[in-house]
Enzyme design. Structure first.
Site, mmCIF file in Angstrom:
data_model
loop_
_atom_site.group_PDB
_atom_site.id
_atom_site.type_symbol
_atom_site.label_atom_id
_atom_site.label_comp_id
_atom_site.label_asym_id
_atom_site.label_seq_id
_atom_site.Cartn_x
_atom_site.Cartn_y
_atom_site.Cartn_z
ATOM 1 N N HIS A 221 27.536 37.229 41.402
ATOM 2 C CA HIS A 221 28.875 36.758 41.019
ATOM 3 C C HIS A 221 28.821 36.177 39.607
ATOM 4 O O HIS A 221 27.825 35.564 39.216
ATOM 5 C CB HIS A 221 29.367 35.709 42.023
ATOM 6 N N GLU B 158 34.933 42.304 38.909
ATOM 7 C CA GLU B 158 35.643 41.039 38.694
ATOM 8 C C GLU B 158 35.618 40.678 37.213
ATOM 9 O O GLU B 158 34.623 40.138 36.717
ATOM 10 C CB GLU B 158 34.960 39.920 39.485
ATOM 11 N N SER C 230 42.031 36.571 40.654
ATOM 12 C CA SER C 230 43.430 36.162 40.834
ATOM 13 C C SER C 230 44.243 37.157 41.668
ATOM 14 O O SER C 230 45.440 37.327 41.453
ATOM 15 C CB SER C 230 44.103 35.911 39.473
ATOM 16 N N GLY D 279 40.077 32.902 38.806
ATOM 17 C CA GLY D 279 40.554 31.527 38.902
ATOM 18 C C GLY D 279 41.516 31.123 37.794
ATOM 19 O O GLY D 279 41.811 29.951 37.613
ATOM 20 N N GLU E 285 30.031 33.608 38.390
ATOM 21 C CA GLU E 285 29.753 32.165 38.337
ATOM 22 C C GLU E 285 28.258 31.905 38.463
ATOM 23 O O GLU E 285 27.732 30.952 37.871
ATOM 24 C CB GLU E 285 30.561 31.432 39.428
ATOM 25 N N ASN F 124 35.884 35.098 49.257
ATOM 26 C CA ASN F 124 34.768 34.331 48.693
ATOM 27 C C ASN F 124 35.235 32.879 48.614
ATOM 28 O O ASN F 124 36.012 32.522 47.745
ATOM 29 C CB ASN F 124 34.408 34.864 47.303
ATOM 30 N N LYS G 18 33.593 30.336 47.837
ATOM 31 C CA LYS G 18 32.901 29.531 46.806
ATOM 32 C C LYS G 18 32.458 28.198 47.414
ATOM 33 O O LYS G 18 32.114 28.164 48.596
ATOM 34 C CB LYS G 18 33.807 29.386 45.576
HETATM 35 P P1 13P Z 1 40.039 34.020 42.343
HETATM 36 O O1 13P Z 1 40.649 34.938 43.377
HETATM 37 O O2 13P Z 1 40.168 32.559 42.708
HETATM 38 O O3 13P Z 1 40.459 34.349 40.961
HETATM 39 O O4 13P Z 1 38.442 34.307 42.420
HETATM 40 C C1 13P Z 1 38.000 35.607 42.367
HETATM 41 C C2 13P Z 1 36.554 35.596 42.662
HETATM 42 O O5 13P Z 1 35.761 35.120 41.894
HETATM 43 C C3 13P Z 1 36.117 36.164 43.942
HETATM 44 O O6 13P Z 1 34.734 36.325 43.976
#
Ligand code: 13P
Length: 253
Positions: A94, A166, A211, A172, A96, A9, A11
């Site tokens: 997601h 997640e 992560s 992150g 976010e 992903n 982002k």
């Molecule tokens: P990270 O791997 O940067 O923690 O992000 C995970 C994520 O949100 C994947 O959709």
């Protein structure tokens, strides 16, 4: 047997030109991959990414879409649009998007139905916040999110789609869930699917995200319930993403 699935992903990172360069760096490193892999890129990168991925088996994905086929929804993209641009899968719900863009269980459900109707593979995200984990709410939260997203689908549809667990506190932050925490909560999610759709639960792939990186991937992927990973930061580094994809091949089965 569920074949492992590793999806990046990206982002809101990489322009179309940068996307092409990153894909060119990744592909030679994963040419012997034994798992399924996908790259979920910003929508404007889809076209350039499709050109680069043409001769590979890596799936191309988007990170969001609207549930309506078309209409007055300024700034949104439909399933038909992302599909024609090259996507065959799409991340939905997601955290976010839930946190910053008012995505709800209801909109995730509508989007999941629309993606399936258009022949896109949904990667539906669920996961608890730090406060919810600390107050013992992890299982009820992922149960509610999973039920809402899958309500009204057929067991055939559910067996083919992908869920990503997640935990919000792990995204992150560098704080990865332990192998056991991730395995246990994914087991809860599979139990919900079993309750709703019985046998489909054995086929639905459930990924871990948060992560996950080149160092911790092998441990997570060796857990019996964990069918792959949804990778954020590490998917932007060719060697790291390749290491995760290749670790999934090793632990396949
Ligand atoms: P990270 O791997 O940067 O923690 O992000 C995970 C994520 O949100 C994947 O959709």
């Amino acid at each position: 047997m569920r074949i492992k699935f590793i999806a990046g992903n990206w982002k809101m990172n990489r322009t179309p030109a940068e996307a092409a360069a990153l894909i060119d760096a990744i592909l030679p490193l994963i040419k012997d991959a034994q798992c399924d892999a996908a790259m979920c890129v910003p929508a404007v990168d889809l076209h350039a990414a499709r050109e680069r991925l043409r001769s590979s088996k890596v799936m191309l994905g988007a990170q969001n879409m609207h549930w309506a086929d078309q209409g007055a929804y300024t700034g949104e993209l439909s399933a038909a649009m992302i599909k024609e641009a090259g996507a065959s899968c799409v991340i939905l719900g997601h955290s976010e998007r839930r946190q910053y863009f008012a995505e709800t269980d209801e909109t995730v459900s509508k989007k999941t139905k629309a993606a399936l109707a258009w022949g896109l593979l949904p990667i539906v995200c669920v996961g608890e916040s730090r406060e919810e984990r600390l107050s013992g709410q992890t299982a009820p939260v992922v149960t509610r999110q999973t039920r809402a997203a899958l309500d009204g689908l057929s067991s055939g549809q559910v067996s083919g789609l992908v869920i990503a667990y997640e935990p919000v506190w792990a995204i992150g932050t560098g704080l990865v869930a332990t192998d056991e925490q991730a395995n246990e909560t994914i087991g809860v999610i599979r139990g919900v699917i079993r309750d709703m759709f019985s046998g489909a639960a054995d086929s639905t792939r459930i990924l871990y995200g948060g992560s996950m990186n080149a160092s911790n991937a092998a441990g997570l992927l060796s857990q019996p319930e964990i069918d792959g990973g949804l990778i954020g930061g590490a998917s932007l580094k060719a060697a790291d993403f390749a290491a995760i994809v290749n670790a999934a091949g090793v632990s396949r089965g």
